[in-house]
Write a protein that holds these residues in place. Structure first.
Motif, PDB file in Angstrom:
ATOM      1  N   GLU A   1       1.053  -1.494  -0.088  1.00  0.00           N
ATOM      2  CA  GLU A   1       0.222   0.528   0.059  1.00  0.00           C
ATOM      3  C   GLU A   1       1.221   1.002   0.149  1.00  0.00           C
ATOM      4  OE1 GLU A   1      -2.778  -0.393   2.878  1.00  0.00           O
ATOM      5  OE2 GLU A   1      -3.726  -2.487   2.449  1.00  0.00           O
ATOM      6  N   ASN A   2       2.276   1.357   0.802  1.00  0.00           N
ATOM      7  CA  ASN A   2       2.972   2.712   0.810  1.00  0.00           C
ATOM      8  C   ASN A   2       3.625   2.563  -0.171  1.00  0.00           C
ATOM      9  OD1 ASN A   2       2.061   3.215   3.579  1.00  0.00           O
ATOM     10  ND2 ASN A   2       4.025   2.435   4.471  1.00  0.00           N
ATOM     11  N   MET A   3       3.839   2.028  -1.173  1.00  0.00           N
ATOM     12  CA  MET A   3       4.815   1.727  -2.502  1.00  0.00           C
ATOM     13  C   MET A   3       3.622   1.765  -3.650  1.00  0.00           C
ATOM     14  SD  MET A   3       7.816   0.522  -2.080  1.00  0.00           S
ATOM     15  CE  MET A   3       8.044   0.450  -4.242  1.00  0.00           C
ATOM     16  N   SER A   4       2.483   1.968  -3.493  1.00  0.00           N
ATOM     17  CA  SER A   4       1.579   2.370  -4.946  1.00  0.00           C
ATOM     18  C   SER A   4       1.256   3.955  -4.458  1.00  0.00           C
ATOM     19  CB  SER A   4       0.441   1.673  -4.568  1.00  0.00           C
ATOM     20  OG  SER A   4      -0.138   2.605  -3.017  1.00  0.00           O
ATOM     21  N   LYS A   5       1.626   4.012  -3.418  1.00  0.00           N
ATOM     22  CA  LYS A   5       1.574   5.840  -2.465  1.00  0.00           C
ATOM     23  C   LYS A   5       2.789   6.076  -2.977  1.00  0.00           C
ATOM     24  CE  LYS A   5      -2.139   5.433   0.399  1.00  0.00           C
ATOM     25  NZ  LYS A   5      -2.244   5.256   2.026  1.00  0.00           N
ATOM     26  N   TRP A   6       4.271   5.877  -3.158  1.00  0.00           N
ATOM     27  CA  TRP A   6       5.047   6.705  -3.342  1.00  0.00           C
ATOM     28  C   TRP A   6       5.320   6.719  -5.205  1.00  0.00           C
ATOM     29  CZ3 TRP A   6       6.885   2.911   1.336  1.00  0.00           C
ATOM     30  CH2 TRP A   6       6.981   3.757   2.446  1.00  0.00           C
ATOM     31  N   ASN A   7       5.005   5.542  -5.371  1.00  0.00           N
ATOM     32  CA  ASN A   7       4.828   5.716  -6.986  1.00  0.00           C
ATOM     33  C   ASN A   7       4.441   6.219  -7.762  1.00  0.00           C
ATOM     34  OD1 ASN A   7       6.509   2.778  -6.878  1.00  0.00           O
ATOM     35  ND2 ASN A   7       5.024   2.125  -6.836  1.00  0.00           N
ATOM     36  N   LYS A   8       3.652   7.495  -6.867  1.00  0.00           N
ATOM     37  CA  LYS A   8       3.071   8.187  -7.779  1.00  0.00           C
ATOM     38  C   LYS A   8       3.974   8.888  -7.507  1.00  0.00           C
ATOM     39  CE  LYS A   8      -1.434   6.243  -6.787  1.00  0.00           C
ATOM     40  NZ  LYS A   8      -3.124   6.308  -6.378  1.00  0.00           N
ATOM     41  N   GLU A   9       4.585   9.739  -6.824  1.00  0.00           N
ATOM     42  CA  GLU A   9       5.563  10.292  -6.131  1.00  0.00           C
ATOM     43  C   GLU A   9       6.749  10.636  -7.614  1.00  0.00           C
ATOM     44  OE1 GLU A   9       4.683  13.224  -4.522  1.00  0.00           O
ATOM     45  OE2 GLU A   9       3.027  12.008  -3.624  1.00  0.00           O
ATOM     46  N   ALA A  10       7.305  11.521  -7.359  1.00  0.00           N
ATOM     47  CA  ALA A  10       8.520  12.140  -8.625  1.00  0.00           C
ATOM     48  C   ALA A  10       9.853  11.222  -7.772  1.00  0.00           C
ATOM     49  CB  ALA A  10       7.881  13.371  -8.696  1.00  0.00           C
ATOM     50  N   LEU A  11      10.066  10.864  -6.947  1.00  0.00           N
ATOM     51  CA  LEU A  11      11.332  10.223  -6.528  1.00  0.00           C
ATOM     52  C   LEU A  11      11.722   9.118  -7.497  1.00  0.00           C
ATOM     53  CD1 LEU A  11       9.283   8.434  -3.120  1.00  0.00           C
ATOM     54  CD2 LEU A  11      10.950  10.821  -2.721  1.00  0.00           C
ATOM     55  N   ALA A  12      13.144   9.223  -7.382  1.00  0.00           N
ATOM     56  CA  ALA A  12      14.179   8.850  -8.286  1.00  0.00           C
ATOM     57  C   ALA A  12      14.105   7.091  -7.655  1.00  0.00           C
ATOM     58  CB  ALA A  12      15.422   9.373  -8.147  1.00  0.00           C
ATOM     59  N   GLY A  13      14.062   7.353  -6.995  1.00  0.00           N
ATOM     60  CA  GLY A  13      13.772   5.005  -6.488  1.00  0.00           C
ATOM     61  C   GLY A  13      13.760   5.311  -5.219  1.00  0.00           C
ATOM     62  N   TYR A  14      14.086   3.871  -4.471  1.00  0.00           N
ATOM     63  CA  TYR A  14      13.933   3.891  -3.015  1.00  0.00           C
ATOM     64  C   TYR A  14      14.924   3.309  -2.626  1.00  0.00           C
ATOM     65  CZ  TYR A  14       8.529   3.804  -4.537  1.00  0.00           C
ATOM     66  OH  TYR A  14       8.074   4.483  -4.858  1.00  0.00           O
ATOM     67  N   LEU A  15      15.332   3.449  -0.914  1.00  0.00           N
ATOM     68  CA  LEU A  15      16.668   2.663  -0.344  1.00  0.00           C
ATOM     69  C   LEU A  15      15.519   2.048   0.044  1.00  0.00           C
ATOM     70  CD1 LEU A  15      19.277   1.933   0.437  1.00  0.00           C
ATOM     71  CD2 LEU A  15      19.238   4.055   1.943  1.00  0.00           C
ATOM     72  N   VAL A  16      15.931   0.082   0.467  1.00  0.00           N
ATOM     73  CA  VAL A  16      15.104  -1.067   1.136  1.00  0.00           C
ATOM     74  C   VAL A  16      16.527  -0.289   2.018  1.00  0.00           C
ATOM     75  CG1 VAL A  16      14.304  -3.148   1.575  1.00  0.00           C
ATOM     76  CG2 VAL A  16      14.756  -1.014  -0.670  1.00  0.00           C
ATOM     77  N   GLU A  17      16.137  -0.340   3.766  1.00  0.00           N
ATOM     78  CA  GLU A  17      17.232  -1.242   4.716  1.00  0.00           C
ATOM     79  C   GLU A  17      17.910  -0.278   4.945  1.00  0.00           C
ATOM     80  OE1 GLU A  17      17.819  -5.321   4.434  1.00  0.00           O
ATOM     81  OE2 GLU A  17      16.008  -5.252   3.049  1.00  0.00           O
TER      82      GLU A  17
END
Length: 329
Positions: free
Chosen positions: A63-79
């Motif tokens: 659910e969180n990822m589905s919301k973040w994916n709509k933003e202009a983020l370049a990517g994610y740092l996991v952990e």
């Protein structure tokens, strides 16, 4: 013919070399000579969502990822630190990378693969690579900090970079580790073809500027480790930031970088000032519990931390609300 292929992941082919960085960032871009993993942009070090029994809440992650994916983020740092990686099992750490990769297709997935030993770090890095990570963000070992000399750290990172199937980003976070990677060590490490950048969370703008200047002409990128100093870091040459606040206010943190890239510095300065209080609240003041509480307020799932970390008490909750007053009203 393109050379220096480093890794083929589930989603990208990654090369080492010089390239032109587009304003949007977070992509693998074509340059005049070769291609490179472009780290430009904003990355949230995503929180690991837990259920009340402290098991990972996989549905809430989606659910969180589905919301973040709509933003202009370049990517994610996991952990990263905010992902409570130090409280996760090896199996959980690898499964998280796989899950995040499965929930995004057009953004970079950076993995925090650092362990205390060099051998364990190499193994973790390559297993995360197999799970779909595009690059590894490797924290300094710190348990035996008195023995983590410049020589020891340099050997550690060079060994990891030699063995890693994906590019390596150095990670210096002295507030958590008690170790600050020295400029001269970073400059030597930056010459390695598989070390492509650093996340520096120390907040020393002089150091960040020195790293940019000292690696000029190399394929080495500097990322600010906090939204509190994102703008000044960009001014001295950083390409973006891995910012805890981007979990909660992704639009605003991405907008800060956009304003800088558009040379709207007066607006950027005002926004930077507005982000300092909430960012400080979810980092050095109230930490991960504060970050997770704010996620709950802004339409994401924060949930509990793993013990021994405790939830905020009433006074801390009031402090957090005050810090976010501009955005909660």
């Amino acid at each position: 013919m393109l050379r220096n292929v480093l890794h083929v992941s589930k989603s990208h082919t990654i090369f080492k070399g010089l390239a032109t960085r587009p304003a949007c960032g977070g992509q693998i871009s074509q340059g005049s000579r070769q291609t490179t993993l472009d780290l430009t942009g904003v990355y949230p070090p995503i929180c690991t969502p837990f259920n009340k029994d402290e098991t990972i809440a996989w549905d809430k992650l989606k659910e969180n990822m589905s919301k973040w994916n709509k933003e202009a983020l370049a990517g994610y740092l996991v952990e990263g630190s905010n992902g409570e990686y130090c409280y996760l099992s090896k199996e959980e750490r690898i499964k998280l990378v796989d899950a995040v990769r499965s929930h995004t297709s057009d953004k970079l997935v950076l993995c925090g693969s650092g362990c205390e030993s060099t051998q364990a770090t190499v193994q973790m890095t390559n297993e995360m690579a197999a799970a779909g990570a595009d690059a590894a963000v490797v924290i300094t070992p710190c348990y035996f900090k008195n023995k983590m000399t410049s020589a020891a750290l340099e050997k550690h990172f060079l060994t990891v970079a030699d063995a890693s199937k994906i590019p390596v980003v150095l990670y210096s976070v002295p507030a958590n580790t008690g170790i600050d990677l020295a400029v001269d060590v970073v400059l030597r490490l930056a010459k390695h073809p598989n070390i492509i950048g650093i996340k520096d969370s120390g907040g020393d703008i002089t150091k960040i500027g020195s790293l940019v200047h000292g690696t000029e002409g190399q394929d080495f990128q500097v990322l600010a480790g906090s939204a509190s100093f994102l703008l000044p870091a960009l001014v001295v040459g950083a390409v973006g930031g891995i910012c805890a606040l981007a979990n909660v206010l992704p639009t605003q943190v991405c907008q800060l970088q956009k304003l800088f890239e558009e040379n709207k510095l007066t607006e950027a300065k005002l926004l930077q000032h507005q982000l300092i209080a909430p960012n400080s609240a979810v980092t050095k003041q109230l930490g991960v519990p504060g970050l997770k509480q704010s996620l709950d307020w802004f339409g994401f799932y924060g949930g509990p931390c793993r013990t021994p970390m405790l939830p905020l008490n009433q006074a801390e909750t009031t402090q957090l609300k005050t810090a976010f007053a501009t955005y909660l009203s």
